[in-house]
Design a protein around this motif. Structure first.
Motif, short mmCIF file in Angstrom:
data_model
loop_
_atom_site.label_atom_id
_atom_site.label_comp_id
_atom_site.label_asym_id
_atom_site.label_seq_id
_atom_site.Cartn_x
_atom_site.Cartn_y
_atom_site.Cartn_z
N PRO A 253 6.89 -3.98 -15.15
CA PRO A 253 7.42 -2.74 -14.59
C PRO A 253 7.96 -2.98 -13.18
CG PRO A 253 5.04 -2.70 -14.58
CD PRO A 253 5.44 -3.94 -15.30
N ILE A 254 8.94 -2.17 -12.78
CA ILE A 254 9.54 -2.29 -11.46
C ILE A 254 9.36 -0.96 -10.74
CG2 ILE A 254 11.71 -2.57 -10.19
CD1 ILE A 254 12.68 -4.35 -12.46
N ALA A 255 8.84 -1.02 -9.51
CA ALA A 255 8.70 0.17 -8.69
C ALA A 255 10.08 0.53 -8.15
CB ALA A 255 7.73 -0.07 -7.55
N GLN A 256 10.46 1.78 -8.31
CA GLN A 256 11.76 2.23 -7.81
C GLN A 256 11.61 2.56 -6.33
OE1 GLN A 256 14.49 2.07 -9.70
NE2 GLN A 256 13.15 1.25 -11.28
N GLN B 281 12.06 -11.22 0.77
CA GLN B 281 12.77 -10.41 -0.22
C GLN B 281 12.54 -10.96 -1.63
OE1 GLN B 281 16.79 -10.20 1.59
NE2 GLN B 281 16.47 -7.99 1.39
N LEU B 282 12.56 -12.26 -1.76
CA LEU B 282 12.34 -12.86 -3.09
C LEU B 282 10.92 -12.60 -3.58
CD1 LEU B 282 14.21 -16.24 -2.61
CD2 LEU B 282 14.92 -14.29 -4.00
N ARG B 283 9.94 -12.70 -2.69
CA ARG B 283 8.55 -12.45 -3.09
C ARG B 283 8.35 -10.99 -3.50
NH1 ARG B 283 4.72 -16.77 -1.84
NH2 ARG B 283 6.07 -18.58 -1.99
N ILE B 284 8.94 -10.07 -2.75
CA ILE B 284 8.82 -8.65 -3.08
C ILE B 284 9.51 -8.36 -4.41
CG2 ILE B 284 9.60 -6.35 -2.37
CD1 ILE B 284 9.12 -7.28 0.54
N LEU B 285 10.67 -8.95 -4.61
CA LEU B 285 11.40 -8.78 -5.86
C LEU B 285 10.60 -9.34 -7.03
CD1 LEU B 285 14.10 -7.81 -7.08
CD2 LEU B 285 14.98 -10.10 -6.68
N ALA B 286 10.03 -10.52 -6.86
CA ALA B 286 9.24 -11.14 -7.92
C ALA B 286 7.98 -10.34 -8.24
CB ALA B 286 8.87 -12.57 -7.54
N ALA B 287 7.44 -9.63 -7.23
CA ALA B 287 6.24 -8.82 -7.46
C ALA B 287 6.56 -7.51 -8.16
CB ALA B 287 5.55 -8.54 -6.13
N GLY B 288 7.85 -7.18 -8.30
CA GLY B 288 8.23 -5.96 -9.01
C GLY B 288 8.39 -4.74 -8.12
N TYR B 289 8.49 -4.94 -6.81
CA TYR B 289 8.60 -3.81 -5.90
C TYR B 289 10.02 -3.54 -5.44
CZ TYR B 289 3.62 -3.35 -5.81
OH TYR B 289 2.32 -3.14 -6.19
N SER B 290 10.99 -3.98 -6.22
CA SER B 290 12.38 -3.73 -5.88
C SER B 290 13.25 -4.16 -7.04
CB SER B 290 12.76 -4.49 -4.61
OG SER B 290 13.89 -3.93 -4.01
N SER B 291 14.55 -3.92 -6.91
CA SER B 291 15.51 -4.38 -7.91
C SER B 291 16.58 -5.18 -7.19
CB SER B 291 16.13 -3.19 -8.64
OG SER B 291 16.94 -2.46 -7.73
N PRO B 292 17.33 -6.03 -7.90
CA PRO B 292 18.38 -6.81 -7.24
C PRO B 292 19.40 -5.95 -6.49
CG PRO B 292 17.96 -7.72 -9.41
CD PRO B 292 17.17 -6.43 -9.31
N ALA B 293 19.74 -4.79 -7.04
CA ALA B 293 20.70 -3.92 -6.36
C ALA B 293 20.15 -3.41 -5.03
CB ALA B 293 21.06 -2.74 -7.27
N HIS C 88 0.83 -1.20 0.00
CA HIS C 88 0.00 0.00 0.00
C HIS C 88 0.87 1.26 0.00
CE1 HIS C 88 -3.42 2.57 0.80
NE2 HIS C 88 -2.73 3.12 1.78
N GLY C 89 0.58 2.17 -0.90
CA GLY C 89 1.32 3.42 -0.98
C GLY C 89 2.47 3.41 -1.98
N ILE C 90 2.84 2.24 -2.45
CA ILE C 90 3.89 2.13 -3.46
C ILE C 90 3.29 1.39 -4.64
CG2 ILE C 90 6.18 1.25 -4.01
CD1 ILE C 90 6.83 1.39 -1.05
N GLU C 91 3.00 2.11 -5.67
CA GLU C 91 2.34 1.52 -6.82
C GLU C 91 3.33 1.21 -7.93
OE1 GLU C 91 -0.76 0.59 -6.48
OE2 GLU C 91 -0.81 1.60 -4.53
N LEU C 92 3.05 0.16 -8.67
CA LEU C 92 3.88 -0.18 -9.83
C LEU C 92 3.59 0.80 -10.95
CD1 LEU C 92 3.58 -4.07 -10.04
CD2 LEU C 92 5.58 -2.74 -9.41
N PRO C 93 4.62 1.22 -11.68
CA PRO C 93 4.37 2.11 -12.82
C PRO C 93 3.65 1.36 -13.94
CG PRO C 93 6.69 1.50 -12.71
CD PRO C 93 6.03 0.93 -11.49
N GLU C 94 3.02 2.10 -14.80
CA GLU C 94 2.35 1.49 -15.96
C GLU C 94 3.40 0.90 -16.90
OE1 GLU C 94 -0.94 1.10 -16.75
OE2 GLU C 94 -1.30 1.79 -14.70
N PRO C 95 3.14 -0.28 -17.44
CA PRO C 95 4.12 -0.85 -18.37
C PRO C 95 4.20 -0.03 -19.65
CG PRO C 95 2.16 -2.22 -18.24
CD PRO C 95 2.00 -1.13 -17.23
N THR C 96 5.40 0.12 -20.18
CA THR C 96 5.57 0.84 -21.44
C THR C 96 5.28 -0.10 -22.60
OG1 THR C 96 7.90 0.23 -21.59
CG2 THR C 96 7.38 2.27 -20.40
N LEU C 97 5.09 0.46 -23.76
CA LEU C 97 4.84 -0.36 -24.94
C LEU C 97 6.02 -1.27 -25.23
CD1 LEU C 97 3.11 -1.13 -27.37
CD2 LEU C 97 4.12 0.78 -28.61
#
Length: 180
Positions: free
Chosen positions: A80-83, A120-132, A62-71
């Protein structure tokens, strides 16, 4: 609700997610360190108390939304990945564990409960983070364990006998506070 633990499975993480090589090595080392299940005895999942006065239940992200996917992203099949910052990632970890339950001795179980690495793996797989960001957050958690004068890698700390979920949330909040 009753869930059973299953033996760790071999998963080709590098092809299923775009993980950094350090995180992949850490996941593989953790999975190798887990003992084989002694029996198929059911494990009772924790039941969270219900507030009698009512409460608005928010999702863990909640409060951190995924960006819209680009074409171009859709054409390439990329999600898309939330920064998020490492501090936000640590907050998401605590919220994810609170919502799904905390676990020791496995990444996750059938009921959805997770350990710190599993979350951490579940959050990463959901697109709410990056490996770095995940690797930086793991450094912050490890530093916080060191500040508390405790030893061992995060996964060993998570699986220490007698550890409580409240300690996990305190650790994650303290690490997030130091990240600011």
């Amino acid at each position: 609700m009753v869930a059973t633990l299953t033996a760790p499975q071999t998963i080709d993480w590098a092809s299923s997610l775009d993980l950094g090589p350090l995180l992949v090595a850490e996941i593989e080392a953790y999975l190798r360190s887990l003992p084989a299940p002694a029996s198929r005895a059911p494990v009772l999942a924790p039941v969270l108390p219900v507030n009698p006065y009512g409460q608005v239940i928010h999702s863990w992200h909640h409060g951190i939304e995924l960006p819209e996917p680009t074409l171009l992203g859709r054409i390439r099949g990329r999600r898309p990945i939330a920064q998020v910052t490492p501090a936000q990632h640590l907050d998401l970890l605590s919220r994810y564990i609170h919502q799904h339950g905390w676990l020791q001795g496995a990444l996750w179980d059938a009921s959805g409960a997770v350990c710190i690495l599993g979350a951490q793996l579940r959050i990463l797989a959901a697109g709410y983070s990056s490996p770095a960001v995940v690797e930086r957050a793991r450094e912050l958690i490890g530093n916080e364990i060191g500040y508390r004068r405790e030893r061992g890698p995060i996964d060993t700390w998570n699986d220490t006998k007698g550890r409580r979920a409240a300690e996990v949330h305190q650790l994650l909040r303290a690490a997030a506070a130091r990240a600011h």
